[in-house]
Design a protein around this motif. Structure first.
Motif, short mmCIF file in Angstrom:
data_model
loop_
_atom_site.label_atom_id
_atom_site.label_comp_id
_atom_site.label_asym_id
_atom_site.label_seq_id
_atom_site.Cartn_x
_atom_site.Cartn_y
_atom_site.Cartn_z
N PRO A 99 -6.53 25.40 21.10
CA PRO A 99 -7.76 25.32 20.67
C PRO A 99 -7.79 25.65 18.79
O PRO A 99 -8.53 24.81 18.23
CB PRO A 99 -8.69 25.45 21.45
N GLN A 100 -7.50 26.46 18.96
CA GLN A 100 -7.76 27.26 17.39
C GLN A 100 -6.73 26.23 16.41
O GLN A 100 -7.63 26.68 14.82
CB GLN A 100 -8.01 28.88 17.28
N ALA A 101 -5.86 26.43 16.87
CA ALA A 101 -4.87 25.52 15.76
C ALA A 101 -5.15 24.18 15.35
O ALA A 101 -4.78 23.92 14.47
CB ALA A 101 -3.86 25.65 16.24
N ILE A 102 -6.05 23.32 16.34
CA ILE A 102 -6.37 21.77 16.55
C ILE A 102 -7.37 21.72 15.92
O ILE A 102 -8.27 22.69 15.87
CB ILE A 102 -6.26 21.22 17.89
N THR A 103 -7.77 20.81 14.15
CA THR A 103 -8.75 20.97 13.69
C THR A 103 -9.19 20.36 14.33
O THR A 103 -9.02 19.13 14.73
CB THR A 103 -8.51 20.78 11.93
N PRO A 104 -10.92 20.54 14.57
CA PRO A 104 -11.24 19.53 14.99
C PRO A 104 -11.31 17.68 14.74
O PRO A 104 -11.88 17.68 13.35
CB PRO A 104 -13.10 19.60 15.25
N SER A 105 -11.51 16.31 14.83
CA SER A 105 -11.47 15.60 14.48
C SER A 105 -12.23 15.06 13.57
O SER A 105 -12.02 14.28 12.82
CB SER A 105 -10.98 14.21 15.59
N ALA A 106 -13.93 15.51 13.92
CA ALA A 106 -14.63 14.81 13.22
C ALA A 106 -14.44 15.83 11.57
O ALA A 106 -15.25 15.02 10.21
CB ALA A 106 -16.01 15.46 13.88
N SER A 107 -14.20 16.95 11.83
CA SER A 107 -13.98 17.56 10.30
C SER A 107 -12.52 16.46 9.48
O SER A 107 -12.83 16.33 8.19
CB SER A 107 -13.60 19.42 10.73
N ARG A 108 -11.49 16.49 10.57
CA ARG A 108 -10.63 15.38 9.41
C ARG A 108 -11.21 14.33 9.35
O ARG A 108 -11.35 13.71 7.80
CB ARG A 108 -9.31 15.52 10.36
N LEU A 109 -12.15 13.66 9.42
CA LEU A 109 -12.65 11.78 9.95
C LEU A 109 -13.44 12.53 8.45
O LEU A 109 -13.37 11.86 7.49
CB LEU A 109 -13.75 11.68 10.50
N SER A 110 -14.21 13.50 8.59
CA SER A 110 -15.47 14.03 7.11
C SER A 110 -14.87 14.10 6.16
O SER A 110 -14.83 13.54 4.81
CB SER A 110 -16.42 15.04 7.71
N GLN A 111 -13.41 14.91 6.21
CA GLN A 111 -12.42 15.32 4.40
C GLN A 111 -12.02 14.04 4.53
O GLN A 111 -11.71 14.16 3.47
CB GLN A 111 -11.44 15.85 5.57
N LEU A 112 -11.41 12.83 4.77
CA LEU A 112 -10.84 11.68 4.86
C LEU A 112 -12.13 11.44 4.44
O LEU A 112 -11.01 10.41 3.52
CB LEU A 112 -10.37 11.02 6.25
N GLU A 113 -12.32 10.58 4.96
CA GLU A 113 -13.80 9.81 3.87
C GLU A 113 -13.87 10.84 2.58
O GLU A 113 -14.28 9.98 1.58
CB GLU A 113 -15.14 10.43 4.88
N GLN A 114 -14.43 11.58 2.47
CA GLN A 114 -14.58 12.62 1.05
C GLN A 114 -13.75 12.03 0.36
O GLN A 114 -13.58 12.30 -1.20
CB GLN A 114 -14.80 14.25 0.74
N CYS A 115 -12.00 12.30 0.14
CA CYS A 115 -11.34 12.25 0.10
C CYS A 115 -10.74 10.79 -1.16
O CYS A 115 -10.35 9.88 -1.64
CB CYS A 115 -9.80 12.57 0.32
N LEU A 116 -10.84 9.37 0.64
CA LEU A 116 -11.31 7.93 -0.11
C LEU A 116 -11.87 7.89 -1.39
O LEU A 116 -11.40 6.88 -2.01
CB LEU A 116 -11.07 6.94 1.72
N GLN A 117 -12.81 8.54 -1.39
CA GLN A 117 -13.80 7.87 -2.10
C GLN A 117 -13.45 8.59 -3.51
O GLN A 117 -13.96 8.22 -4.67
CB GLN A 117 -15.08 9.22 -2.09
N ILE A 173 -12.81 24.75 3.90
CA ILE A 173 -13.39 24.88 5.33
C ILE A 173 -13.85 26.20 6.08
O ILE A 173 -14.45 27.06 6.10
CB ILE A 173 -13.93 23.67 5.96
N LYS A 174 -12.06 25.89 6.36
CA LYS A 174 -11.99 27.57 7.20
C LYS A 174 -12.67 28.89 6.18
O LYS A 174 -12.71 29.98 7.01
CB LYS A 174 -10.49 26.97 7.49
#
Length: 180
Positions: A99-117, A173-174
């Motif tokens: 569980p600690q090694a799995i980044t919550p999907s909401a965080s990954r999606l937020s980062q994806l949106e920022q990176c896409l921009q 973020i970490k």
């Protein structure tokens, strides 16, 4: 005994954490074709036990605990006679650390949106065509006057750029979270 109708908060939490549960189960059953079955059983158990969940507490931890027990039940039922059997201590270690090694999907999606921009407009357009259009790369190649192979290379580079951007953002973020 019937289960009371679910609250919208419970449904929202269950939906929000599906990718995390999937990732957790995959770490417990690497290469197994039964991951989706175990996820389905986990969801069913979560649904049945929703009255036990206290809104405001850590849904992710609660759900992963239930997923862990579903994985153990699956392994106990299906691994009889299997040549690949993990001992209980190894399974417990993997389950505790996953569980600690799995980044919550909401965080990954937020980062994806920022990176896409941050991408160039033509790279975003290429990604949109590739993942949202029913037309293949051949159609897009004709439209923009490029070869399919050059578009494939560009896609590979853009995905690598996105992966690097997401990982760097999550690392920041970490670090910020550890500093607090």
């Amino acid at each position: 005994m019937s289960t009371p109708p679910p609250s919208s908060e419970f449904v929202s939490l269950l939906t929000e954490h599906q990718a995390d549960l999937w990732a957790f189960i995959i770490t417990q059953l690497p290469g197994s074709p039964d991951v989706s079955d175990v996820l389905q059983k986990t969801n069913l158990t979560l649904w049945k036990k929703q009255a036990d969940f206290e809104l405001g507490s850590n849904f992710r931890a609660w759900a992963m605990t239930i997923a862990r027990f579903e994985v153990l039940a699956h392994l106990k039922k299906h691994n009889r006679g299997s040549w690949l059997v993990f001992n209980d201590e190894l399974l417990a270690t993997i389950a505790d650390e996953s569980p600690q090694a799995i980044t919550p999907s909401a965080s990954r999606l937020s980062q994806l949106e920022q990176c896409l921009q941050k991408l160039r407009p033509n790279h975003r357009e290429l990604l949109n065509h590739r993942y949202q259009s029913k037309d293949g790369l051949e159609t897009y190649a004709r439209k923009c006057g490029r070869s399919v192979s050059s578009l494939s290379v560009t896609l590979h580079r853009v995905r690598a750029t996105l992966r690097k951007c997401i990982n760097e953002g999550l690392a920041m973020i970490k670090i910020e979270g550890d500093a607090q």
